[in-house]
Every structure is written in C-alpha cells, then in structure tokens.
Design a protein around this motif. Sequence first.
Motif, PDB file in Angstrom:
ATOM      1  N   ASP A 117       1.475   2.810  79.368  1.00  0.00           N
ATOM      2  CA  ASP A 117       2.627   3.462  79.979  1.00  0.00           C
ATOM      3  C   ASP A 117       2.146   4.651  80.825  1.00  0.00           C
ATOM      4  O   ASP A 117       1.325   5.446  80.374  1.00  0.00           O
ATOM      5  CB  ASP A 117       3.577   3.958  78.877  1.00  0.00           C
ATOM      6  CG  ASP A 117       4.901   4.444  79.421  1.00  0.00           C
ATOM      7  OD1 ASP A 117       4.909   5.389  80.244  1.00  0.00           O
ATOM      8  OD2 ASP A 117       5.949   3.900  79.020  1.00  0.00           O
ATOM      9  N   GLU A 151       4.504  -1.062  88.918  1.00  0.00           N
ATOM     10  CA  GLU A 151       5.719  -1.470  88.207  1.00  0.00           C
ATOM     11  C   GLU A 151       5.640  -2.966  87.928  1.00  0.00           C
ATOM     12  O   GLU A 151       5.330  -3.759  88.817  1.00  0.00           O
ATOM     13  CB  GLU A 151       6.964  -1.150  89.032  1.00  0.00           C
ATOM     14  CG  GLU A 151       8.272  -1.502  88.329  1.00  0.00           C
ATOM     15  CD  GLU A 151       9.495  -1.083  89.116  1.00  0.00           C
ATOM     16  OE1 GLU A 151      10.537  -1.761  88.985  1.00  0.00           O
ATOM     17  OE2 GLU A 151       9.408  -0.089  89.862  1.00  0.00           O
ATOM     18  N   THR A 152       5.892  -3.346  86.688  1.00  0.00           N
ATOM     19  CA  THR A 152       5.837  -4.756  86.319  1.00  0.00           C
ATOM     20  C   THR A 152       7.097  -5.476  86.783  1.00  0.00           C
ATOM     21  O   THR A 152       8.071  -4.854  87.208  1.00  0.00           O
ATOM     22  CB  THR A 152       5.695  -4.920  84.801  1.00  0.00           C
ATOM     23  OG1 THR A 152       6.923  -4.501  84.174  1.00  0.00           O
ATOM     24  CG2 THR A 152       4.547  -4.091  84.263  1.00  0.00           C
ATOM     25  N   GLY A 199      10.073  -4.184  85.215  1.00  0.00           N
ATOM     26  CA  GLY A 199      10.487  -2.819  85.516  1.00  0.00           C
ATOM     27  C   GLY A 199       9.737  -1.743  84.749  1.00  0.00           C
ATOM     28  O   GLY A 199      10.053  -0.558  84.878  1.00  0.00           O
ATOM     29  N   ASP A 200       8.736  -2.123  83.954  1.00  0.00           N
ATOM     30  CA  ASP A 200       7.948  -1.124  83.231  1.00  0.00           C
ATOM     31  C   ASP A 200       6.997  -0.410  84.185  1.00  0.00           C
ATOM     32  O   ASP A 200       6.416  -1.025  85.082  1.00  0.00           O
ATOM     33  CB  ASP A 200       7.123  -1.779  82.121  1.00  0.00           C
ATOM     34  CG  ASP A 200       8.000  -2.391  81.035  1.00  0.00           C
ATOM     35  OD1 ASP A 200       9.068  -1.817  80.760  1.00  0.00           O
ATOM     36  OD2 ASP A 200       7.610  -3.432  80.465  1.00  0.00           O
ATOM     37  N   GLN A 201       6.824   0.905  83.982  1.00  0.00           N
ATOM     38  CA  GLN A 201       5.908   1.697  84.773  1.00  0.00           C
ATOM     39  C   GLN A 201       4.594   1.820  84.009  1.00  0.00           C
ATOM     40  O   GLN A 201       4.512   2.491  82.996  1.00  0.00           O
ATOM     41  CB  GLN A 201       6.493   3.090  85.055  1.00  0.00           C
ATOM     42  CG  GLN A 201       7.815   3.078  85.816  1.00  0.00           C
ATOM     43  CD  GLN A 201       7.652   2.562  87.236  1.00  0.00           C
ATOM     44  OE1 GLN A 201       6.628   2.800  87.886  1.00  0.00           O
ATOM     45  NE2 GLN A 201       8.651   1.839  87.723  1.00  0.00           N
TER      46      GLN A 201
END
Length: 419
Positions: A47, A70-71, A74-76
């Motif tokens: 993260d 960003e995946t 939507g993960d950073q």
Amino acid sequence: MATFQAPKGTYDLIPPVSVKYLAVREAISAPLRNSGYGYIETPGFEDVGLFARGVGESTDIVSKEMYAFETKGGDQLALRPEGTASVLRAALEASLHKKGNLPVKLWYSGSYYRYEKPQKGRYRHFSQVGAEAIGAEDPALDAELIILADEAYRSLGLRNFRILLNSLGDKECRPVYREALQSFLRGLNLDEETIRRAEINPLRVLDDKRADVQKQLVGAPMLRDYLCDACKAYHEEVRALITAAGVAFEDDEKLVRGLDYYTRTTFEFVHDGLGSQSAVGGGGRYDGLSEMIGGPALPSVGWALGVDRTVLALEAEGVELDIPAATSVFAVALGEAKPTLFGLVTQLRKAGIAADMSYGGKGLKGAMKDANRSGARFAVVAGDRDLADGVVQLKDMESGDQAAVPVAELVDTVRARLA
C-alpha cells in the motif's frame, strides 16, 4: 526483428557474475543466521500509504522515486523502495511481537525499486540484504547489528570500508533541535523545494548533497549539542560496545540518512573506492515507526546492505571470492554409452556430488571442451568398449591422469577423491 532489452536503470544477473551476488548474499546473511535472526519475505509491492507514513512524504524516495500505481480494483500500491516498513508491517500483521520474547529478530533478502537517474552504483532495481530487531530498546542491539555487518564485510575480504556513526536524538530532545535548525535554515538562500523540506523535516536538508547548499550549512547548529542526557548515555553505550568488540568507526555529526523514521543511533557503511555513490549500506534505530503505521510502541533497530554495491566494492579492492566450481564431475558419452552415463550422473547427484554431462550428440573433442569450460575436477568418459568391460574412464582435469574405474564403484571413488 527488434529484441527486448532490460529496462533502463536495471540489470540482469547472469552466470558467471551472478555467482558473486549469491556469494555476497550468503556472506551477509550468515552472521545473522548465526545470531538468532529468522528469514522473512514480503511482497514486492505494498500500500502506498505504508511508505508515505513510514519512510516520510518529505523524502525523495516517496516524493520523487517511488513507483506508484493504481490497480484495476482501484488500490493504490507501490513497488517497495526499501525493506524496513514492509518487514515491520508483516511482523505486526502476524503479531510476531506477541508470540515470544522480544526482540523479534528478522532478516530478509530481495529486490527494491526507485526511479532514480541511473549511474554506476545507483540503479532503479537493486538488491539488498537487511536485518531488523523489533521490540526492544537496548544499545546492545544497535551495537550487535553494526558488528554483524562488519563481520559480514570482512568475511568477504573487504577492508577499505568505513563505518560512520551518529545519534539523531529522540522525541524529547529532537524537537528542540528541530526548531533551532529551522530558524537557521530560514535565514539561508534556498530554493522553494528545499524550503518546503526544511519545514517538514529540516534534518533532511543536512543530507542535501548539492555543493551550494552544503556551503550555506557551515555554522548550522549540530544535534550533538541538543541531545538530552538519556540520548547521550545511550549513544555512549553503543560506542563503547562497538569499541570493545574491536570494530572501528568514525563519529559523523552530519550523518542523517535519507529516511524520516530514524531516531537515536544512525550509521552508514561507506567505501571510498565507489566514487560519489560511496554508501554500501546503512541503518539505525526507529523507535516510532511502529506507531506511525498503526502498531503499538515497538522500539526497533535495523540495517540494509546493498548487494550490488558490495560487489562493486569487492571489484574496487580487487578481491576475488573463493567460489567453488559449480560442477565437480562432467560426463562424456561416446557411442551408445549415453543412457548408462546419464544414470551415473543421476547417481552422483543423489550422492550430493555436483555433476553434469555433454548434451547434443557432440564428438569427443567438443564434449571435452564442455568439460573444461564447466570447471569440473573430474571427467567421466565412456564408450561402447568401456561399458563392455564394465568400466568408465575417470580423468583428473587438473593433473591429466586417467584410470579405468568399475561402473559400480564410480560414486564411491569420486567421493573419496573429492574428499
């Protein structure tokens, strides 16, 4: 047709150079494994917030050098730029601090990523071996880690490295120094970015390598003059323990290191044969990092040593590592002897003897060239007539001596001669 190449600022490890890297990793980790440190491995990405909080948003690592993305979900996330924050996150997630006596001692080895200007000794993908002692505030741990790194370097044959040592104070005395340093920095002619850095973490300005900044820092207040009695006593004990172990070091009052989480003890290993990128490793105490990333108070200390820079340091000193040949026995099959020799090679390997053989149907001359290139101590050569007599020819590649050995006795004969 165009071919692909390794990305800019990265490198491929290929034989025979790659064996040096393996030897360096082994040498650095050996003292740790002998001192109660267990192996840990973390993901290559984390993260983004882990590094922003832990390493520090004011650092070049986070603000300029981190590979963040960003995946699809939507993960950073970010490719890990260093190891400590990841290791501490993993230890907290697994509640290692609750499962036994503190400190939790861990070591790791892996690749790290920073978007930097590529140059010798500074890569965008690099390798480190690191160690962390989590959950105990004890000068002996700081000293232990410094001594273990010194032992690792010396076991490799390195001699021309120096250990720089400093104390950064703690939450009691550092704020007073921070205010004094900020007051001094506000009177300098600095660019906007450096002014911003001075307001967030003024100690980072002391680490600025630009000549025009360093020139203005002459006369800056020194942290040693602001250390509280507890920090002074702690630092003196670290110094005394290192000295008692016979490990030489240099006090460096300007040593800051590039990460925000350090407190008290900070140290760096430098090699003057590497030019501008002289640091081969470093570390220090980070008593507040656990709380920064949402954990309980866990005073800790650790270091990371660069594998690639250590290899460069070895080359700068002309140190040749004593690396045994990868192959001890090389088999050469003639005529219809290949199935039998393939079986013998398999037996040798099961007996713990490194063995290889010639592939591709080469003739005797070409196969013996392969044997020479392999670095094997012995060559096992056999043709149809040898097998009809129940023997193979065992040739000593160093002396050139050759003798017939019964097939059933080959493994025992080779084992005895290698011993």
